[in-house]
Motif scaffolding. Sequence first.
Motif, PDB file in Angstrom:
ATOM      1  N   TRP A  50       0.787  -1.230   0.000  1.00  0.00           N
ATOM      2  CA  TRP A  50       0.000   0.000   0.000  1.00  0.00           C
ATOM      3  C   TRP A  50       0.823   1.286   0.000  1.00  0.00           C
ATOM      4  CZ3 TRP A  50      -5.134   0.366  -0.744  1.00  0.00           C
ATOM      5  CH2 TRP A  50      -5.870  -0.822  -0.671  1.00  0.00           C
ATOM      6  N   ARG A  51       2.110   1.246   0.329  1.00  0.00           N
ATOM      7  CA  ARG A  51       2.838   2.478   0.613  1.00  0.00           C
ATOM      8  C   ARG A  51       2.978   3.421  -0.568  1.00  0.00           C
ATOM      9  NH1 ARG A  51       6.703  -0.690  -0.888  1.00  0.00           N
ATOM     10  NH2 ARG A  51       8.684   0.133  -1.602  1.00  0.00           N
ATOM     11  N   ASP A  52       2.981   2.924  -1.778  1.00  0.00           N
ATOM     12  CA  ASP A  52       3.077   3.786  -2.956  1.00  0.00           C
ATOM     13  C   ASP A  52       1.873   3.635  -3.879  1.00  0.00           C
ATOM     14  OD1 ASP A  52       5.625   4.965  -2.407  1.00  0.00           O
ATOM     15  OD2 ASP A  52       6.613   3.129  -3.090  1.00  0.00           O
ATOM     16  N   VAL A  53       0.756   3.172  -3.339  1.00  0.00           N
ATOM     17  CA  VAL A  53      -0.418   2.981  -4.195  1.00  0.00           C
ATOM     18  C   VAL A  53      -0.844   4.315  -4.801  1.00  0.00           C
ATOM     19  CG1 VAL A  53      -2.186   3.158  -2.386  1.00  0.00           C
ATOM     20  CG2 VAL A  53      -2.611   1.789  -4.452  1.00  0.00           C
ATOM     21  N   VAL A  54      -0.700   5.396  -4.061  1.00  0.00           N
ATOM     22  CA  VAL A  54      -0.907   6.737  -4.597  1.00  0.00           C
ATOM     23  C   VAL A  54       0.477   7.298  -4.847  1.00  0.00           C
ATOM     24  CG1 VAL A  54      -1.792   9.047  -4.133  1.00  0.00           C
ATOM     25  CG2 VAL A  54      -3.040   7.040  -3.283  1.00  0.00           C
ATOM     26  N   TYR A  55       0.783   7.561  -6.111  1.00  0.00           N
ATOM     27  CA  TYR A  55       2.113   8.069  -6.433  1.00  0.00           C
ATOM     28  C   TYR A  55       2.029   9.064  -7.579  1.00  0.00           C
ATOM     29  CZ  TYR A  55       7.022   8.512  -7.381  1.00  0.00           C
ATOM     30  OH  TYR A  55       8.272   9.043  -7.552  1.00  0.00           O
ATOM     31  N   ASP A  56       2.208  10.317  -7.236  1.00  0.00           N
ATOM     32  CA  ASP A  56       2.254  11.397  -8.211  1.00  0.00           C
ATOM     33  C   ASP A  56       3.483  12.222  -7.869  1.00  0.00           C
ATOM     34  OD1 ASP A  56       2.033  13.724  -9.685  1.00  0.00           O
ATOM     35  OD2 ASP A  56      -0.076  14.070  -9.187  1.00  0.00           O
ATOM     36  N   PRO A  57       4.542  12.145  -8.678  1.00  0.00           N
ATOM     37  CA  PRO A  57       5.798  12.839  -8.366  1.00  0.00           C
ATOM     38  C   PRO A  57       5.641  14.359  -8.215  1.00  0.00           C
ATOM     39  CG  PRO A  57       6.123  11.316 -10.193  1.00  0.00           C
ATOM     40  CD  PRO A  57       4.650  11.361  -9.907  1.00  0.00           C
ATOM     41  N   ALA A  58       4.540  14.906  -8.687  1.00  0.00           N
ATOM     42  CA  ALA A  58       4.325  16.348  -8.565  1.00  0.00           C
ATOM     43  C   ALA A  58       3.671  16.726  -7.236  1.00  0.00           C
ATOM     44  CB  ALA A  58       3.475  16.847  -9.734  1.00  0.00           C
ATOM     45  N   ARG A  59       3.313  15.736  -6.421  1.00  0.00           N
ATOM     46  CA  ARG A  59       2.642  16.008  -5.143  1.00  0.00           C
ATOM     47  C   ARG A  59       3.533  15.628  -3.983  1.00  0.00           C
ATOM     48  NH1 ARG A  59      -3.587  15.898  -5.410  1.00  0.00           N
ATOM     49  NH2 ARG A  59      -3.218  15.943  -3.180  1.00  0.00           N
ATOM     50  N   SER A  60       3.273  16.207  -2.830  1.00  0.00           N
ATOM     51  CA  SER A  60       4.065  15.908  -1.631  1.00  0.00           C
ATOM     52  C   SER A  60       3.277  15.136  -0.578  1.00  0.00           C
ATOM     53  CB  SER A  60       4.592  17.205  -1.024  1.00  0.00           C
ATOM     54  OG  SER A  60       3.508  18.007  -0.589  1.00  0.00           O
ATOM     55  N   ASP A  61       2.054  14.718  -0.913  1.00  0.00           N
ATOM     56  CA  ASP A  61       1.215  14.043   0.075  1.00  0.00           C
ATOM     57  C   ASP A  61       0.916  12.586  -0.301  1.00  0.00           C
ATOM     58  OD1 ASP A  61      -0.468  14.566  -2.076  1.00  0.00           O
ATOM     59  OD2 ASP A  61      -2.127  15.303  -0.838  1.00  0.00           O
ATOM     60  N   ASN A  62       1.748  11.998  -1.140  1.00  0.00           N
ATOM     61  CA  ASN A  62       1.504  10.623  -1.588  1.00  0.00           C
ATOM     62  C   ASN A  62       1.441   9.633  -0.432  1.00  0.00           C
ATOM     63  OD1 ASN A  62       1.452  11.134  -4.436  1.00  0.00           O
ATOM     64  ND2 ASN A  62       3.661  11.425  -4.333  1.00  0.00           N
ATOM     65  N   GLU A  63       2.372   9.751   0.511  1.00  0.00           N
ATOM     66  CA  GLU A  63       2.412   8.806   1.629  1.00  0.00           C
ATOM     67  C   GLU A  63       1.146   8.907   2.470  1.00  0.00           C
ATOM     68  OE1 GLU A  63       6.526   9.858   0.324  1.00  0.00           O
ATOM     69  OE2 GLU A  63       4.785  11.035   0.916  1.00  0.00           O
ATOM     70  N   GLU A  64       0.717  10.127   2.753  1.00  0.00           N
ATOM     71  CA  GLU A  64      -0.500  10.309   3.552  1.00  0.00           C
ATOM     72  C   GLU A  64      -1.716   9.754   2.817  1.00  0.00           C
ATOM     73  OE1 GLU A  64      -2.921  10.930   6.620  1.00  0.00           O
ATOM     74  OE2 GLU A  64      -0.755  11.196   6.708  1.00  0.00           O
ATOM     75  N   ARG A  65      -1.813  10.040   1.540  1.00  0.00           N
ATOM     76  CA  ARG A  65      -2.949   9.551   0.754  1.00  0.00           C
ATOM     77  C   ARG A  65      -2.919   8.024   0.650  1.00  0.00           C
ATOM     78  NH1 ARG A  65      -2.548  12.267  -4.566  1.00  0.00           N
ATOM     79  NH2 ARG A  65      -4.630  11.491  -4.982  1.00  0.00           N
ATOM     80  N   SER A  66      -1.734   7.448   0.497  1.00  0.00           N
ATOM     81  CA  SER A  66      -1.616   5.986   0.452  1.00  0.00           C
ATOM     82  C   SER A  66      -2.006   5.369   1.792  1.00  0.00           C
ATOM     83  CB  SER A  66      -0.187   5.574   0.085  1.00  0.00           C
ATOM     84  OG  SER A  66       0.114   5.933  -1.244  1.00  0.00           O
ATOM     85  N   GLU A 129      10.463   9.335 -13.849  1.00  0.00           N
ATOM     86  CA  GLU A 129       9.256   9.683 -13.083  1.00  0.00           C
ATOM     87  C   GLU A 129       9.162  11.180 -12.839  1.00  0.00           C
ATOM     88  OE1 GLU A 129       8.321   5.511 -10.737  1.00  0.00           O
ATOM     89  OE2 GLU A 129       9.126   7.172  -9.582  1.00  0.00           O
ATOM     90  N   PHE A 130      10.291  11.843 -12.826  1.00  0.00           N
ATOM     91  CA  PHE A 130      10.315  13.286 -12.613  1.00  0.00           C
ATOM     92  C   PHE A 130      10.614  14.038 -13.911  1.00  0.00           C
ATOM     93  CE2 PHE A 130      10.544  11.766  -8.333  1.00  0.00           C
ATOM     94  CZ  PHE A 130       9.897  12.728  -7.587  1.00  0.00           C
ATOM     95  N   SER A 131      10.151  13.493 -15.023  1.00  0.00           N
ATOM     96  CA  SER A 131      10.416  14.116 -16.324  1.00  0.00           C
ATOM     97  C   SER A 131       9.761  15.493 -16.450  1.00  0.00           C
ATOM     98  CB  SER A 131       9.954  13.204 -17.458  1.00  0.00           C
ATOM     99  OG  SER A 131       8.559  12.989 -17.375  1.00  0.00           O
ATOM    100  N   HIS A 132       8.787  15.784 -15.606  1.00  0.00           N
ATOM    101  CA  HIS A 132       8.135  17.089 -15.627  1.00  0.00           C
ATOM    102  C   HIS A 132       9.014  18.189 -15.021  1.00  0.00           C
ATOM    103  CE1 HIS A 132       7.324  15.443 -11.639  1.00  0.00           C
ATOM    104  NE2 HIS A 132       7.171  16.687 -11.219  1.00  0.00           N
TER     105      HIS A 132
END
Length: 184
Positions: A50-66, A129-132
């Motif tokens: 579950w730890r990276d189920v939400v993963y958007d490199p442009a966001r800083s809250d992925n861990e909390e959302r996961s 993953e950080f191509s943006h």
Amino acid sequence: MNREQLAAAYAAPGRHYHNLAHIEDCLAALARVDGLSAAERETVTEAIWWRDVVYDPARSDNEERSAELAEQYVRTDLRQDVGRLIRLTKTHDVSAGDRLGAILISIDLSILGTDPARYDAYAAAIRQEFSHVSEDDYRIGRARVLRRFAAREVIFPDPDFAAMYDRPARANLAREVAALGVGA
């Protein structure tokens, strides 16, 4: 959300490192850890899934959302521990005596101590993953992250992982920082 749905999340476009192969590598590392009860092993297994189920490199809250998502779906008696473990992956800071936290964080960071070719493939996948992010900004940010890990007295809080991975991890970190060409 079942394992098939979790696997589909890890197969989403743009996941070059934080994908199903990473989950499989982490589960294989967990399988080599001795001295865990069945309940402890299940808790860490769920945290890995579950730890990276939400993963958007442009966001800083992925861990909390996961963590929040995991707390909705994992078995009730595991929810609190799984959520706590996932949240540790934001900072990779583990309290003394937190064996499960030390194991999860050490597993998560074990890629840092792999052989140079595998490490370089990981670093290239992270860049994808950080191509943006512009090249200059990426180099500066990535060097900052790597230096922060290298400056830690302990990169791997689990002693068995530290014994195996600390030296090669420090060499890989130094090599990548040098290749980034960003001054301190």
